[in-house]
Design a protein around this motif. Structure first.
Motif, PDB file in Angstrom:
ATOM      1  N   GLU A 149       0.823  -1.215   0.000  1.00  0.00           N
ATOM      2  CA  GLU A 149       0.000   0.000   0.000  1.00  0.00           C
ATOM      3  C   GLU A 149       0.857   1.265   0.000  1.00  0.00           C
ATOM      4  O   GLU A 149       0.420   2.309  -0.471  1.00  0.00           O
ATOM      5  CB  GLU A 149      -0.937  -0.005   1.206  1.00  0.00           C
ATOM      6  CG  GLU A 149      -2.000   1.070   1.153  1.00  0.00           C
ATOM      7  CD  GLU A 149      -2.996   0.974   2.279  1.00  0.00           C
ATOM      8  OE1 GLU A 149      -4.056   1.620   2.200  1.00  0.00           O
ATOM      9  OE2 GLU A 149      -2.722   0.243   3.252  1.00  0.00           O
ATOM     10  N   THR A 150       2.055   1.181   0.543  1.00  0.00           N
ATOM     11  CA  THR A 150       2.959   2.337   0.568  1.00  0.00           C
ATOM     12  C   THR A 150       4.213   1.988  -0.229  1.00  0.00           C
ATOM     13  O   THR A 150       5.239   1.618   0.340  1.00  0.00           O
ATOM     14  CB  THR A 150       3.314   2.736   2.008  1.00  0.00           C
ATOM     15  OG1 THR A 150       3.782   1.571   2.716  1.00  0.00           O
ATOM     16  CG2 THR A 150       2.113   3.304   2.731  1.00  0.00           C
ATOM     17  N   ALA A 151       4.092   2.095  -1.537  1.00  0.00           N
ATOM     18  CA  ALA A 151       5.203   1.798  -2.435  1.00  0.00           C
ATOM     19  C   ALA A 151       5.659   3.077  -3.122  1.00  0.00           C
ATOM     20  O   ALA A 151       4.895   4.022  -3.289  1.00  0.00           O
ATOM     21  CB  ALA A 151       4.788   0.767  -3.479  1.00  0.00           C
ATOM     22  N   MET A 152       6.912   3.086  -3.514  1.00  0.00           N
ATOM     23  CA  MET A 152       7.474   4.187  -4.297  1.00  0.00           C
ATOM     24  C   MET A 152       8.036   3.608  -5.592  1.00  0.00           C
ATOM     25  O   MET A 152       8.856   2.681  -5.556  1.00  0.00           O
ATOM     26  CB  MET A 152       8.602   4.882  -3.539  1.00  0.00           C
ATOM     27  CG  MET A 152       8.148   5.782  -2.418  1.00  0.00           C
ATOM     28  SD  MET A 152       7.535   7.348  -3.038  1.00  0.00           S
ATOM     29  CE  MET A 152       7.795   8.382  -1.589  1.00  0.00           C
ATOM     30  N   ILE A 153       7.603   4.142  -6.720  1.00  0.00           N
ATOM     31  CA  ILE A 153       8.286   3.851  -7.969  1.00  0.00           C
ATOM     32  C   ILE A 153       9.499   4.762  -7.998  1.00  0.00           C
ATOM     33  O   ILE A 153       9.370   5.986  -7.964  1.00  0.00           O
ATOM     34  CB  ILE A 153       7.384   4.123  -9.183  1.00  0.00           C
ATOM     35  CG1 ILE A 153       6.110   3.294  -9.093  1.00  0.00           C
ATOM     36  CG2 ILE A 153       8.142   3.830 -10.470  1.00  0.00           C
ATOM     37  CD1 ILE A 153       6.335   1.801  -9.082  1.00  0.00           C
ATOM     38  N   CYS A 154      10.681   4.188  -8.031  1.00  0.00           N
ATOM     39  CA  CYS A 154      11.930   4.946  -7.862  1.00  0.00           C
ATOM     40  C   CYS A 154      12.758   4.828  -9.146  1.00  0.00           C
ATOM     41  O   CYS A 154      13.365   3.796  -9.403  1.00  0.00           O
ATOM     42  CB  CYS A 154      12.698   4.400  -6.660  1.00  0.00           C
ATOM     43  SG  CYS A 154      14.223   5.280  -6.292  1.00  0.00           S
ATOM     44  N   VAL A 155      12.761   5.890  -9.934  1.00  0.00           N
ATOM     45  CA  VAL A 155      13.514   5.923 -11.189  1.00  0.00           C
ATOM     46  C   VAL A 155      14.886   6.524 -10.918  1.00  0.00           C
ATOM     47  O   VAL A 155      14.995   7.663 -10.445  1.00  0.00           O
ATOM     48  CB  VAL A 155      12.781   6.763 -12.254  1.00  0.00           C
ATOM     49  CG1 VAL A 155      13.585   6.810 -13.555  1.00  0.00           C
ATOM     50  CG2 VAL A 155      11.389   6.202 -12.506  1.00  0.00           C
ATOM     51  N   GLN A 156      15.936   5.772 -11.196  1.00  0.00           N
ATOM     52  CA  GLN A 156      17.290   6.266 -10.959  1.00  0.00           C
ATOM     53  C   GLN A 156      18.283   5.502 -11.806  1.00  0.00           C
ATOM     54  O   GLN A 156      17.993   4.423 -12.319  1.00  0.00           O
ATOM     55  CB  GLN A 156      17.660   6.155  -9.480  1.00  0.00           C
ATOM     56  CG  GLN A 156      17.712   4.739  -8.934  1.00  0.00           C
ATOM     57  CD  GLN A 156      18.078   4.701  -7.459  1.00  0.00           C
ATOM     58  OE1 GLN A 156      17.475   5.403  -6.646  1.00  0.00           O
ATOM     59  NE2 GLN A 156      19.061   3.897  -7.117  1.00  0.00           N
ATOM     60  N   ARG A 157      19.468   6.070 -11.957  1.00  0.00           N
ATOM     61  CA  ARG A 157      20.527   5.426 -12.715  1.00  0.00           C
ATOM     62  C   ARG A 157      21.394   4.534 -11.826  1.00  0.00           C
ATOM     63  O   ARG A 157      21.997   3.577 -12.298  1.00  0.00           O
ATOM     64  CB  ARG A 157      21.421   6.485 -13.376  1.00  0.00           C
ATOM     65  CG  ARG A 157      20.742   7.259 -14.499  1.00  0.00           C
ATOM     66  CD  ARG A 157      21.761   8.102 -15.239  1.00  0.00           C
ATOM     67  NE  ARG A 157      21.169   8.883 -16.312  1.00  0.00           N
ATOM     68  CZ  ARG A 157      20.921   8.418 -17.527  1.00  0.00           C
ATOM     69  NH1 ARG A 157      21.194   7.154 -17.818  1.00  0.00           N
ATOM     70  NH2 ARG A 157      20.389   9.186 -18.456  1.00  0.00           N
ATOM     71  N   ASP A 158      21.467   4.861 -10.553  1.00  0.00           N
ATOM     72  CA  ASP A 158      22.386   4.167  -9.659  1.00  0.00           C
ATOM     73  C   ASP A 158      21.824   2.840  -9.157  1.00  0.00           C
ATOM     74  O   ASP A 158      20.613   2.597  -9.184  1.00  0.00           O
ATOM     75  CB  ASP A 158      22.730   5.056  -8.457  1.00  0.00           C
ATOM     76  CG  ASP A 158      23.474   6.305  -8.865  1.00  0.00           C
ATOM     77  OD1 ASP A 158      24.154   6.264  -9.902  1.00  0.00           O
ATOM     78  OD2 ASP A 158      23.362   7.320  -8.161  1.00  0.00           O
ATOM     79  N   ALA A 159      22.713   2.012  -8.649  1.00  0.00           N
ATOM     80  CA  ALA A 159      22.324   0.737  -8.062  1.00  0.00           C
ATOM     81  C   ALA A 159      21.608   0.965  -6.726  1.00  0.00           C
ATOM     82  O   ALA A 159      21.805   1.996  -6.069  1.00  0.00           O
ATOM     83  CB  ALA A 159      23.564  -0.128  -7.844  1.00  0.00           C
ATOM     84  N   PRO A 160      20.776   0.014  -6.297  1.00  0.00           N
ATOM     85  CA  PRO A 160      20.045   0.141  -5.027  1.00  0.00           C
ATOM     86  C   PRO A 160      20.931  -0.195  -3.831  1.00  0.00           C
ATOM     87  O   PRO A 160      20.769  -1.235  -3.186  1.00  0.00           O
ATOM     88  CB  PRO A 160      18.896  -0.857  -5.189  1.00  0.00           C
ATOM     89  CG  PRO A 160      19.469  -1.921  -6.073  1.00  0.00           C
ATOM     90  CD  PRO A 160      20.373  -1.207  -7.037  1.00  0.00           C
ATOM     91  N   VAL A 161      21.862   0.690  -3.528  1.00  0.00           N
ATOM     92  CA  VAL A 161      22.845   0.393  -2.488  1.00  0.00           C
ATOM     93  C   VAL A 161      22.538   1.057  -1.146  1.00  0.00           C
ATOM     94  O   VAL A 161      23.128   0.678  -0.132  1.00  0.00           O
ATOM     95  CB  VAL A 161      24.260   0.826  -2.946  1.00  0.00           C
ATOM     96  CG1 VAL A 161      24.698   0.024  -4.160  1.00  0.00           C
ATOM     97  CG2 VAL A 161      24.317   2.330  -3.241  1.00  0.00           C
ATOM     98  N   GLN A 162      21.643   2.033  -1.121  1.00  0.00           N
ATOM     99  CA  GLN A 162      21.383   2.752   0.124  1.00  0.00           C
ATOM    100  C   GLN A 162      20.796   1.798   1.163  1.00  0.00           C
ATOM    101  O   GLN A 162      19.692   1.278   0.988  1.00  0.00           O
ATOM    102  CB  GLN A 162      20.419   3.922  -0.120  1.00  0.00           C
ATOM    103  CG  GLN A 162      20.969   4.987  -1.041  1.00  0.00           C
ATOM    104  CD  GLN A 162      20.687   4.716  -2.513  1.00  0.00           C
ATOM    105  OE1 GLN A 162      20.343   3.596  -2.889  1.00  0.00           O
ATOM    106  NE2 GLN A 162      20.819   5.740  -3.342  1.00  0.00           N
ATOM    107  N   HIS A 163      21.535   1.615   2.253  1.00  0.00           N
ATOM    108  CA  HIS A 163      21.138   0.592   3.226  1.00  0.00           C
ATOM    109  C   HIS A 163      19.909   0.979   4.025  1.00  0.00           C
ATOM    110  O   HIS A 163      19.231   0.112   4.599  1.00  0.00           O
ATOM    111  CB  HIS A 163      22.304   0.299   4.175  1.00  0.00           C
ATOM    112  CG  HIS A 163      22.660   1.440   5.076  1.00  0.00           C
ATOM    113  ND1 HIS A 163      23.515   2.450   4.691  1.00  0.00           N
ATOM    114  CD2 HIS A 163      22.257   1.744   6.344  1.00  0.00           C
ATOM    115  CE1 HIS A 163      23.636   3.327   5.684  1.00  0.00           C
ATOM    116  NE2 HIS A 163      22.879   2.922   6.677  1.00  0.00           N
TER     117      HIS A 163
END
Length: 205
Positions: free
Chosen positions: A63-77
């Motif tokens: 229900e609380t999702a974010m579509i996240c468009v980015q060039r970088d890898a998903p590294v943020q912990h």
């Protein structure tokens, strides 16, 4: 350089295998919802996030999702990532704030260290304060869609308003693309993106 925690590495390697896009039908809904802009200090400019509800290919509902468009890898912990390739359906979330409210939260000026307030008001007159970029609201008894921006100053309030309740279970579904794009989140991104072989090249050294 960014430290990648060991438990995050499998997701990064899976992300690296191919370009990640979503169906054009989902991108139309995302465009209609509208993204939450970066703040005036540049925070959030490396990605383009749109609050929504997502149903995955395995029929999980977020229900609380974010579509996240980015060039970088998903590294943020500190962020909970999933791949956009898992998405089956996208729809508006009942907990997402109206676009105009989210945009106002991104324009808030910092009053003191880390505090950038924006006042909103609910239909019964209750006022709440957002701090910086805000996309979701989960205050019991209130519908996020009813929130309206108040032009009054936070400091002018005779009684300090409560802070908005933000869900803690937000999932970021990562999509490949330029975060500056406004209308293209789908397969059109493939021609504009370089190959993702940088991880393989890195490990080959």
């Amino acid at each position: 350089m960014t430290h990648v925690q060991p438990e995050r590495l499998p997701l990064v390697l899976e992300w690296n295998q191919k370009v990640i896009s979503i169906p054009s039908s989902a991108s139309i809904i995302i465009d209609r919802i509208g993204s939450t802009p970066p703040d005036i200090y540049g925070n959030g400019r490396d990605s383009r996030v749109t609050p929504c509800e997502v149903t995955s290919q395995t029929r999980e509902r977020f229900e609380t999702a974010m579509i996240c468009v980015q060039r970088d890898a998903p590294v943020q912990h500190h962020m909970r990532f999933r791949l956009g390739s898992e998405i089956a359906e996208v729809r508006e979330s009942q907990l997402a704030l109206p676009r105009v409210v989210r945009e106002a939260s991104s324009r808030a000026e910092e009053m003191r260290m880390g505090f950038s307030p924006t006042l909103i008001e609910m239909p019964d007159g209750k006022r709440l304060v957002m701090n910086g970029m805000t996309s979701f609201m989960a205050n019991k008894g209130y519908a996020a869609s009813d929130a309206r921006v108040v032009s009054d100053s936070f400091l002018g309030e005779s009684q300090l308003p409560d802070f908005i309740a933000i869900p803690s279970d937000i999932i970021y579904f990562i999509i490949d693309g330029d975060p500056a794009w406004t209308n293209k989140y789908s397969n059109d991104a493939k021609s504009a993106l370089p190959p993702k072989g940088w991880i393989r090249r890195l490990f080959a050294r």
